[in-house]
Motif scaffolding. Structure first.
Motif, PDB file in Angstrom:
ATOM      1  N   GLN A 176      56.492  42.026  39.583  1.00 51.17           N
ATOM      2  CA  GLN A 176      55.100  41.614  39.418  1.00 51.17           C
ATOM      3  C   GLN A 176      54.952  40.170  39.875  1.00 51.17           C
ATOM      4  O   GLN A 176      55.490  39.252  39.266  1.00 51.17           O
ATOM      5  CB  GLN A 176      54.674  41.767  37.947  1.00 51.17           C
ATOM      6  N   ILE A 177      54.233  39.967  40.959  1.00 51.80           N
ATOM      7  CA  ILE A 177      54.068  38.639  41.554  1.00 51.80           C
ATOM      8  C   ILE A 177      52.973  37.864  40.831  1.00 51.80           C
ATOM      9  O   ILE A 177      51.890  38.387  40.570  1.00 51.80           O
ATOM     10  CB  ILE A 177      53.728  38.755  43.055  1.00 51.80           C
ATOM     11  N   VAL A 178      53.255  36.602  40.551  1.00 46.89           N
ATOM     12  CA  VAL A 178      52.276  35.736  39.891  1.00 46.89           C
ATOM     13  C   VAL A 178      51.308  35.184  40.935  1.00 46.89           C
ATOM     14  O   VAL A 178      51.726  34.661  41.973  1.00 46.89           O
ATOM     15  CB  VAL A 178      52.975  34.570  39.173  1.00 46.89           C
ATOM     16  N   SER A 179      50.023  35.286  40.657  1.00 49.71           N
ATOM     17  CA  SER A 179      49.006  34.804  41.599  1.00 49.71           C
ATOM     18  C   SER A 179      48.217  33.624  41.036  1.00 49.71           C
ATOM     19  O   SER A 179      47.322  33.104  41.706  1.00 49.71           O
ATOM     20  CB  SER A 179      48.036  35.951  41.935  1.00 49.71           C
ATOM     21  N   VAL A 180      48.536  33.218  39.809  1.00 46.58           N
ATOM     22  CA  VAL A 180      47.831  32.083  39.190  1.00 46.58           C
ATOM     23  C   VAL A 180      48.438  30.791  39.717  1.00 46.58           C
ATOM     24  O   VAL A 180      49.570  30.435  39.386  1.00 46.58           O
ATOM     25  CB  VAL A 180      47.947  32.148  37.654  1.00 46.58           C
ATOM     26  N   GLN A 181      47.680  30.064  40.521  1.00 43.48           N
ATOM     27  CA  GLN A 181      48.218  28.899  41.214  1.00 43.48           C
ATOM     28  C   GLN A 181      48.632  27.784  40.264  1.00 43.48           C
ATOM     29  O   GLN A 181      49.608  27.072  40.515  1.00 43.48           O
ATOM     30  CB  GLN A 181      47.182  28.368  42.213  1.00 43.48           C
ATOM     31  N   SER A 182      47.906  27.616  39.170  1.00 41.56           N
ATOM     32  CA  SER A 182      48.245  26.549  38.233  1.00 41.56           C
ATOM     33  C   SER A 182      49.618  26.751  37.592  1.00 41.56           C
ATOM     34  O   SER A 182      50.293  25.785  37.212  1.00 41.56           O
ATOM     35  CB  SER A 182      47.178  26.453  37.135  1.00 41.56           C
ATOM     36  N   VAL A 183      50.054  27.999  37.499  1.00 49.21           N
ATOM     37  CA  VAL A 183      51.400  28.296  36.995  1.00 49.21           C
ATOM     38  C   VAL A 183      52.439  28.019  38.072  1.00 49.21           C
ATOM     39  O   VAL A 183      53.463  27.383  37.812  1.00 49.21           O
ATOM     40  CB  VAL A 183      51.497  29.769  36.524  1.00 49.21           C
ATOM     41  N   LEU A 184      52.154  28.456  39.280  1.00 51.61           N
ATOM     42  CA  LEU A 184      53.093  28.260  40.386  1.00 51.61           C
ATOM     43  C   LEU A 184      53.272  26.784  40.717  1.00 51.61           C
ATOM     44  O   LEU A 184      54.367  26.365  41.124  1.00 51.61           O
ATOM     45  CB  LEU A 184      52.596  29.020  41.623  1.00 51.61           C
ATOM     46  N   ASP A 185      52.224  26.000  40.534  1.00 49.53           N
ATOM     47  CA  ASP A 185      52.289  24.574  40.877  1.00 49.53           C
ATOM     48  C   ASP A 185      53.329  23.830  40.040  1.00 49.53           C
ATOM     49  O   ASP A 185      53.864  22.798  40.475  1.00 49.53           O
ATOM     50  CB  ASP A 185      50.915  23.923  40.677  1.00 49.53           C
ATOM     51  N   LEU A 186      53.619  24.319  38.848  1.00 50.66           N
ATOM     52  CA  LEU A 186      54.584  23.643  37.983  1.00 50.66           C
ATOM     53  C   LEU A 186      56.014  23.737  38.515  1.00 50.66           C
ATOM     54  O   LEU A 186      56.894  23.008  38.059  1.00 50.66           O
ATOM     55  CB  LEU A 186      54.537  24.238  36.562  1.00 50.66           C
ATOM     56  N   GLY A 187      56.221  24.627  39.488  1.00 50.04           N
ATOM     57  CA  GLY A 187      57.563  24.799  40.027  1.00 50.04           C
ATOM     58  C   GLY A 187      57.814  24.060  41.328  1.00 50.04           C
ATOM     59  O   GLY A 187      58.926  24.121  41.867  1.00 50.04           O
ATOM     60  N   ILE A 188      56.823  23.361  41.835  1.00 51.38           N
ATOM     61  CA  ILE A 188      56.988  22.661  43.110  1.00 51.38           C
ATOM     62  C   ILE A 188      57.260  21.172  42.872  1.00 51.38           C
ATOM     63  O   ILE A 188      56.875  20.621  41.832  1.00 51.38           O
ATOM     64  CB  ILE A 188      55.737  22.837  43.998  1.00 51.38           C
ATOM     65  N   PRO A 189      57.924  20.509  43.829  1.00 48.54           N
ATOM     66  CA  PRO A 189      58.283  19.087  43.656  1.00 48.54           C
ATOM     67  C   PRO A 189      57.105  18.168  43.380  1.00 48.54           C
ATOM     68  O   PRO A 189      57.274  17.129  42.734  1.00 48.54           O
ATOM     69  CB  PRO A 189      58.953  18.747  44.990  1.00 48.54           C
ATOM     70  N   ASP A 190      55.915  18.528  43.855  1.00 47.58           N
ATOM     71  CA  ASP A 190      54.748  17.665  43.637  1.00 47.58           C
ATOM     72  C   ASP A 190      54.401  17.519  42.159  1.00 47.58           C
ATOM     73  O   ASP A 190      53.711  16.569  41.769  1.00 47.58           O
ATOM     74  CB  ASP A 190      53.531  18.228  44.388  1.00 47.58           C
ATOM     75  N   SER A 191      54.874  18.464  41.337  1.00 44.13           N
ATOM     76  CA  SER A 191      54.557  18.418  39.907  1.00 44.13           C
ATOM     77  C   SER A 191      55.600  17.652  39.102  1.00 44.13           C
ATOM     78  O   SER A 191      55.427  17.456  37.896  1.00 44.13           O
ATOM     79  CB  SER A 191      54.442  19.843  39.347  1.00 44.13           C
ATOM     80  N   TYR A 192      56.672  17.215  39.767  1.00 37.72           N
ATOM     81  CA  TYR A 192      57.746  16.510  39.063  1.00 37.72           C
ATOM     82  C   TYR A 192      57.243  15.166  38.537  1.00 37.72           C
ATOM     83  O   TYR A 192      56.468  14.474  39.199  1.00 37.72           O
ATOM     84  CB  TYR A 192      58.945  16.270  39.972  1.00 37.72           C
ATOM     85  N   ILE A 193      57.698  14.806  37.362  1.00 39.41           N
ATOM     86  CA  ILE A 193      57.321  13.537  36.745  1.00 39.41           C
ATOM     87  C   ILE A 193      58.520  12.598  36.812  1.00 39.41           C
ATOM     88  O   ILE A 193      59.554  12.849  36.190  1.00 39.41           O
ATOM     89  CB  ILE A 193      56.893  13.744  35.283  1.00 39.41           C
ATOM     90  N   LEU A 194      58.393  11.546  37.612  1.00 43.07           N
ATOM     91  CA  LEU A 194      59.501  10.608  37.855  1.00 43.07           C
ATOM     92  C   LEU A 194      60.753  11.342  38.336  1.00 43.07           C
ATOM     93  O   LEU A 194      61.879  11.000  37.974  1.00 43.07           O
ATOM     94  CB  LEU A 194      59.813   9.815  36.574  1.00 43.07           C
ATOM     95  N   GLY A 195      60.527  12.352  39.176  1.00 48.28           N
ATOM     96  CA  GLY A 195      61.637  13.109  39.735  1.00 48.28           C
ATOM     97  C   GLY A 195      62.204  14.164  38.810  1.00 48.28           C
ATOM     98  O   GLY A 195      63.192  14.831  39.146  1.00 48.28           O
ATOM     99  N   ILE A 196      61.601  14.350  37.635  1.00 52.26           N
ATOM    100  CA  ILE A 196      62.088  15.327  36.661  1.00 52.26           C
ATOM    101  C   ILE A 196      61.166  16.544  36.656  1.00 52.26           C
ATOM    102  O   ILE A 196      59.959  16.416  36.431  1.00 52.26           O
ATOM    103  CB  ILE A 196      62.141  14.721  35.253  1.00 52.26           C
ATOM    104  N   PRO A 197      61.700  17.757  36.883  1.00 51.51           N
ATOM    105  CA  PRO A 197      60.878  18.969  36.873  1.00 51.51           C
ATOM    106  C   PRO A 197      60.254  19.201  35.501  1.00 51.51           C
ATOM    107  O   PRO A 197      60.888  18.907  34.467  1.00 51.51           O
ATOM    108  CB  PRO A 197      61.885  20.080  37.211  1.00 51.51           C
TER     109      PRO A 197
END
Length: 350
Positions: A176-197
């Protein structure tokens, strides 16, 4: 000798005393809380030493890959999912119980939270569903063990089979593929805080909260008391059955959180998620110093155990070693940890 009744006002004090030693013989054997704490610190330092050796091995065999920032972030991210599960498992084992269903609960929570109907409610719907499913499974386990009188091994084994079967039924064997972008965004480097996922931050928060609950609250003291001597804990005024129910609820909650982290990490829900998580969580807790017989354990030690296993897996993958060799290495570590525990118990050191 007549047992003196314990009033509710004395309960917290009784809990603390039970944790320190459930009998005079136990107190003499432990050498007091300070002595026990020192030995646990030595164990944790030993695990840190093992982790340092593994980092050195990884840096020596694959310096360009292992020491790369992205790889270190990957190791911590992968450790986060099983790490959250291990925190809940540690509490259950300290109480003298076991939970073989954690992997299956993670799978069920992940697929239930990623159905088309659930995803229509967005980020909140996925998170809420994952947590509620985890809590629901934990509630069933707790009721069966605490009030049904079923041995934890059997009760959680039944949950393992049932949750896996229901997860397969929901997905019909499909991913089952996730299509909710706000969930997927948490897994990309742009969401890292001070380099921490973000997943690592959640893992850190769960670890800190788990440590505080175990070491600084009445709930934690009662957990250790129940694992050390359930009958003595009951006589001290602790509701043992209710405590065990809450512990399996806690384990289910951790599984729900881990399922959400896994959804972020993989971007999907599958009935095969969480495969062998129960073994990894138990193994991490054991090498971290948690006794399978209950009554002793540390959150810090369990987390270090998770990091050791995750680092070993990463090193093996980078060096293109087969998975069967990884499993053999993990098995050898588990056996060695159990033998050390038996030796220290025999010598009266724990």
């Amino acid at each position: 000798m007549t047992q003196q009744p314990v009033s509710p006002a004395q309960q917290d004090g009784a809990d603390a005393g039970t944790v320190s030693a459930t009998s005079p013989e136990s107190a003499a054997r432990h050498g007091g809380p300070r002595s026990l704490g020192l030995r646990l610190d030595v164990r944790n330092l030993s695990l840190l030493g093992v982790l340092a050796v593994l980092v050195a091995v990884g840096g020596f065999t694959k310096p360009d890959q292992f020491l790369d920032t992205s790889n270190l972030q990957l190791v911590l991210t992968q450790a986060s999912v099983i790490g959250v599960v291990t925190v809940g498992m540690t509490f259950v084992i300290i109480s003298g119980g076991i939970d073989l269903s954690v992997g299956a609960i993670v799978a069920l929570a992940s697929v239930w939270a990623t159905t088309v109907a659930t995803q229509e409610y967005g980020f909140v719907g996925i998170l809420f569903t994952a947590v509620v499913v985890g809590l629901g499974c934990g509630l069933v386990n707790g009721l069966l063990v605490a009030y049904g009188g079923i041995v934890p091994f059997i009760a959680t084994l039944a949950m393992l089979a049932s949750a896996r079967g229901l997860a397969l039924q929901i997905t019909d064997g499909r991913t089952q593929i996730v299509s909710v972008q706000s969930v997927l965004d948490l897994g990309i480097p742009d969401s890292y805080i001070l380099g921490i996922p973000p997943l690592v931050l959640v893992f850190a928060a769960v670890t800190v909260i788990g440590w505080l609950v175990l070491n600084r609250t009445t709930f934690g003291r009662r957990t250790v008391a129940v694992g050390g001597n359930a009958e003595a804990a009951r006589l001290a005024g602790i509701d043992v059955r209710r405590q065990r129910l809450f512990l399996y609820l806690l384990s289910g909650l951790c599984c729900g959180i881990a399922a959400f982290l896994l959804i972020i990490l993989s971007g999907s829900g599958q009935n095969t998620n969480g495969n062998l998580y129960e073994l990894d969580a138990i193994a991490a807790a054991i090498i971290g110093g948690t006794l399978l017989s209950g009554g002793r354990g540390t959150i810090v030690g369990s987390v270090l155990g998770v990091l050791v296993f995750t680092t070993i897996t990463n090193i093996f993958v980078l060096n293109n070693l087969q998975s069967d060799v990884q499993q053999i290495a993990k098995g050898a570590i588990i056996v060695a940890a159990v033998l050390v525990q038996r030796r220290t118990l025999r010598n009266g050191e724990v």
